[in-house]
Scaffold this active site. Structure first.
Site, PDB file in Angstrom:
ATOM      1  N   CYS A  17     -91.494   6.652 -41.384  1.00  0.00           N
ATOM      2  CA  CYS A  17     -91.449   7.614 -42.513  1.00  0.00           C
ATOM      3  C   CYS A  17     -92.531   8.184 -42.924  1.00  0.00           C
ATOM      4  O   CYS A  17     -93.281   7.964 -43.746  1.00  0.00           O
ATOM      5  CB  CYS A  17     -91.291   6.208 -43.708  1.00  0.00           C
ATOM      6  SG  CYS A  17     -89.842   5.016 -43.370  1.00  0.00           S
ATOM      7  N   GLU A  18     -92.544   9.167 -41.913  1.00  0.00           N
ATOM      8  CA  GLU A  18     -93.705  10.327 -42.046  1.00  0.00           C
ATOM      9  C   GLU A  18     -93.091  11.319 -41.364  1.00  0.00           C
ATOM     10  O   GLU A  18     -92.618  11.288 -40.491  1.00  0.00           O
ATOM     11  CB  GLU A  18     -95.078   9.654 -41.582  1.00  0.00           C
ATOM     12  CG  GLU A  18     -95.757   9.042 -42.099  1.00  0.00           C
ATOM     13  CD  GLU A  18     -97.344   8.802 -41.651  1.00  0.00           C
ATOM     14  OE1 GLU A  18     -98.025   9.784 -41.074  1.00  0.00           O
ATOM     15  OE2 GLU A  18     -97.949   7.679 -41.722  1.00  0.00           O
ATOM     16  N   PRO A  68    -112.747   9.736 -14.256  1.00  0.00           N
ATOM     17  CA  PRO A  68    -111.683  10.220 -14.692  1.00  0.00           C
ATOM     18  C   PRO A  68    -110.709   9.210 -15.515  1.00  0.00           C
ATOM     19  O   PRO A  68    -110.699   8.230 -14.795  1.00  0.00           O
ATOM     20  CB  PRO A  68    -111.199  10.854 -13.488  1.00  0.00           C
ATOM     21  CG  PRO A  68    -111.639   9.947 -12.418  1.00  0.00           C
ATOM     22  CD  PRO A  68    -113.094   9.495 -12.898  1.00  0.00           C
ATOM     23  N   GLY A  69    -110.165   9.465 -16.401  1.00  0.00           N
ATOM     24  CA  GLY A  69    -109.164   8.767 -17.146  1.00  0.00           C
ATOM     25  C   GLY A  69    -107.762   9.488 -17.189  1.00  0.00           C
ATOM     26  O   GLY A  69    -106.947   9.061 -16.161  1.00  0.00           O
TER      27      GLY A  69
HETATM   28  C1  LIG Z   1    -112.963   9.468 -22.557  1.00  0.00           C
HETATM   29  C2  LIG Z   1    -113.970   9.494 -21.367  1.00  0.00           C
HETATM   30  C3  LIG Z   1    -113.832   9.678 -20.224  1.00  0.00           C
HETATM   31  C4  LIG Z   1    -112.312   9.837 -19.542  1.00  0.00           C
HETATM   32  O1  LIG Z   1    -112.135  11.171 -20.037  1.00  0.00           O
HETATM   33  P1  LIG Z   1    -110.813  11.750 -19.379  1.00  0.00           P
HETATM   34  O2  LIG Z   1    -110.436  13.120 -20.181  1.00  0.00           O
HETATM   35  O3  LIG Z   1    -109.553  10.718 -19.606  1.00  0.00           O
HETATM   36  O4  LIG Z   1    -110.890  11.909 -17.884  1.00  0.00           O
HETATM   37  C5  LIG Z   1    -114.763   9.585 -19.282  1.00  0.00           C
HETATM   38  N1  LIG Z   1    -116.133   9.214 -19.831  1.00  0.00           N
HETATM   39  C6  LIG Z   1    -116.401   8.886 -20.964  1.00  0.00           C
HETATM   40  C7  LIG Z   1    -117.704   8.529 -21.359  1.00  0.00           C
HETATM   41  C8  LIG Z   1    -115.230   8.998 -22.075  1.00  0.00           C
HETATM   42  O5  LIG Z   1    -115.552   8.751 -23.342  1.00  0.00           O
END
Ligand SMILES: *Cc1c(COP(=O)(O)O)cnc(C)c1O
Length: 421
Positions: free
Chosen positions: A346-347, A276-277
């Site tokens: 400027c966009e 998860p990110g």
């Molecule tokens: C971007 C990515 C993530 C994270 O995705 P999230 O939507 O931020 O949780 C995990 N694994 C891979 C391979 C990714 O490219």
């Protein structure tokens, strides 16, 4: 849930008023909450309790050294997608055996660096990559642990730019060819096949696409084991979405996601990795900006703020919605007026929101973009020679600048003049 709340009429990050940080750091700036980062990491970790697992934070969402250290101290592994991210993870003290290397375009140098420094596994995305990694590992007298990323051909029902699990996307190998490609990988002496990898996209707001993908991974794992592969690890990617508009979105919770993993894959006895990110960092960060002008237009007013698309590109790039709230708490029942919220670049693309209903604001007021912790600061640039936006980390009553705003001299002196000028 996050730790950005109004207290005594002021939006706070944990115990610190944002006005205090704005005074010390200037605007715009990103502000992260340690408590929220911690809470979100733990939600995932606890959702997989009882299964052998590692939560590998997808560093590309927010990759400041201080954020990596905060999460690594809780036991997080890291998912990296470039040599630079690998170096960042190592510099923050993450051991190689907790780093997963993903991405469709790994170079020879990146492979060498990760093999030399230690790596949990490479998630390989193509047959040519198998061959190159095999060659690099053999040159170094090593075996590279790998999974193969399979593309399950499911519709993640998310924004087209961040869907990755359909057959037309560039990611992974088609799941229908997986057995053939695994057989090929197993025959390469520089590779040690440890598992299967899948990642179908980002900002998924419903579990059904995950279910479809994970069921396919379960079936595939059975077939691969029958073919003689020792599949002992499943990397399930990231992608769980967050509520960007608090009023009307309720994506699934990590506990529900964990339950789905148990249900679809728990019986296989594999070690589970997730990446998860966004859900870890997204609601753990704000972008704080100051109102420069309120300009009356034809039928609408423009709120011109000192943050711009170079600081937060998601609205311009993905049509993303961010809630924008005043740092001074509006009185209950305050009248709302429509604003087009725009930056100084400027966009016309430098527009954060159109006809957004907000309490009336004046020059000098601070506003905060919610849910800006993921894919915010990391995607910032110096377009229009605007200094790279600084980052601040709060921990209870303390705060620290974790990336300083560069001076104009620092920015300009990165350029070098050729001899003939
Ligand atoms: C971007 C990515 C993530 C994270 O995705 P999230 O939507 O931020 O949780 C995990 N694994 C891979 C391979 C990714 O490219």
């Amino acid at each position: 849930m996050d730790h950005f709340l109004y207290r005594h009429g002021q939006l706070h990050a944990e115990e610190v008023p944002l006005t205090e940080i704005a005074q010390a750091v200037g605007t715009p700036f990103y502000c992260y909450s340690t408590a929220t980062l911690t809470r979100h990491f733990r939600l995932f970790d606890e959702a997989l309790e009882g299964l052998e697992h590692l939560v590998c934070y997808a560093m590309k969402a927010a990759s400041n050294q201080a954020i990596i250290r905060t999460l690594a101290a809780l036991g997080a592994g890291m998912d990296v997608v470039s040599g630079g991210e690998y170096a960042r993870a190592r510099a923050a003290g993450v051991p190689g055996e907790r780093i997963v290397f993903s991405g469709v375009g790994k170079t020879r140098d990146e492979m060498r660096a990760a093999l030399a420094g230690g790596v949990r596994q490479f998630n390989v995305e193509s047959e040519p990559e198998l061959d190159l990694l095999n060659a690099v590992a053999l040159e170094m007298g090593l075996r590279a642990p790998i999974t193969i990323r399979v593309n399950p051909d499911v519709d993640a029902r998310t924004h087209a730019k961040i869907a990755t699990g359909k057959s037309e996307n560039k990611f992974g190998i088609p799941i229908g060819r997986a057995r053939e490609v695994y057989a090929r990988a197993a025959a390469l002496p520089g590779l040690d096949v440890v598992g299967v990898d899948v990642h179908i996209g980002s900002q998924l707001t419903d579990l059904e696409p995950f279910r479809q993908a994970y069921e396919k991974v379960a079936d595939l794992t059975g077939l691969l084991r029958a073919d003689g592969h020792d599949i002992r690890r499943l990397d399930l990617g990231g992608g769980l979405g967050i509520p960007y508009a608090r009023s009307n979105e309720a994506p699934p919770l990590p506990t529900e996601y964990g339950a789905l993993i148990r249900e679809t894959l728990g019986h296989l006895g594999c070690e589970i990795e997730i990446e998860p990110g966004r859900l870890v960092a997204g609601n753990a960060g704000l972008l704080v900006s100051r109102v420069l002008y309120v300009k009356s237009g034809e039928g609408r007013d423009f709120l011109i703020i000192d943050g711009a698309m170079n600081d937060l590109i998601r609205p311009a790039m993905y049509d993303a919605h961010h809630d924008i709230v005043p740092v001074n708490e509006p009185p209950p029942g305050a009248e709302q007026v429509p604003y087009d919220v725009v930056g100084p670049v400027c966009e016309t693309g430098d527009t954060f929101a159109r006809a957004r209903m907000m309490p009336e604001l004046s020059p000098g007021d601070l506003v905060a973009f919610r849910s800006a912790g993921a894919y915010g600061a990391v995607m910032a640039s110096e377009y229009n020679t605007r200094p790279l936006v600084p980052e601040v980390l709060v921990n209870e009553h303390q705060f620290a600048v974790i990336r300083a705003r560069p001076t104009f001299d620092e920015m300009i002196n990165r350029d070098t003049i050729p001899r003939w000028l």
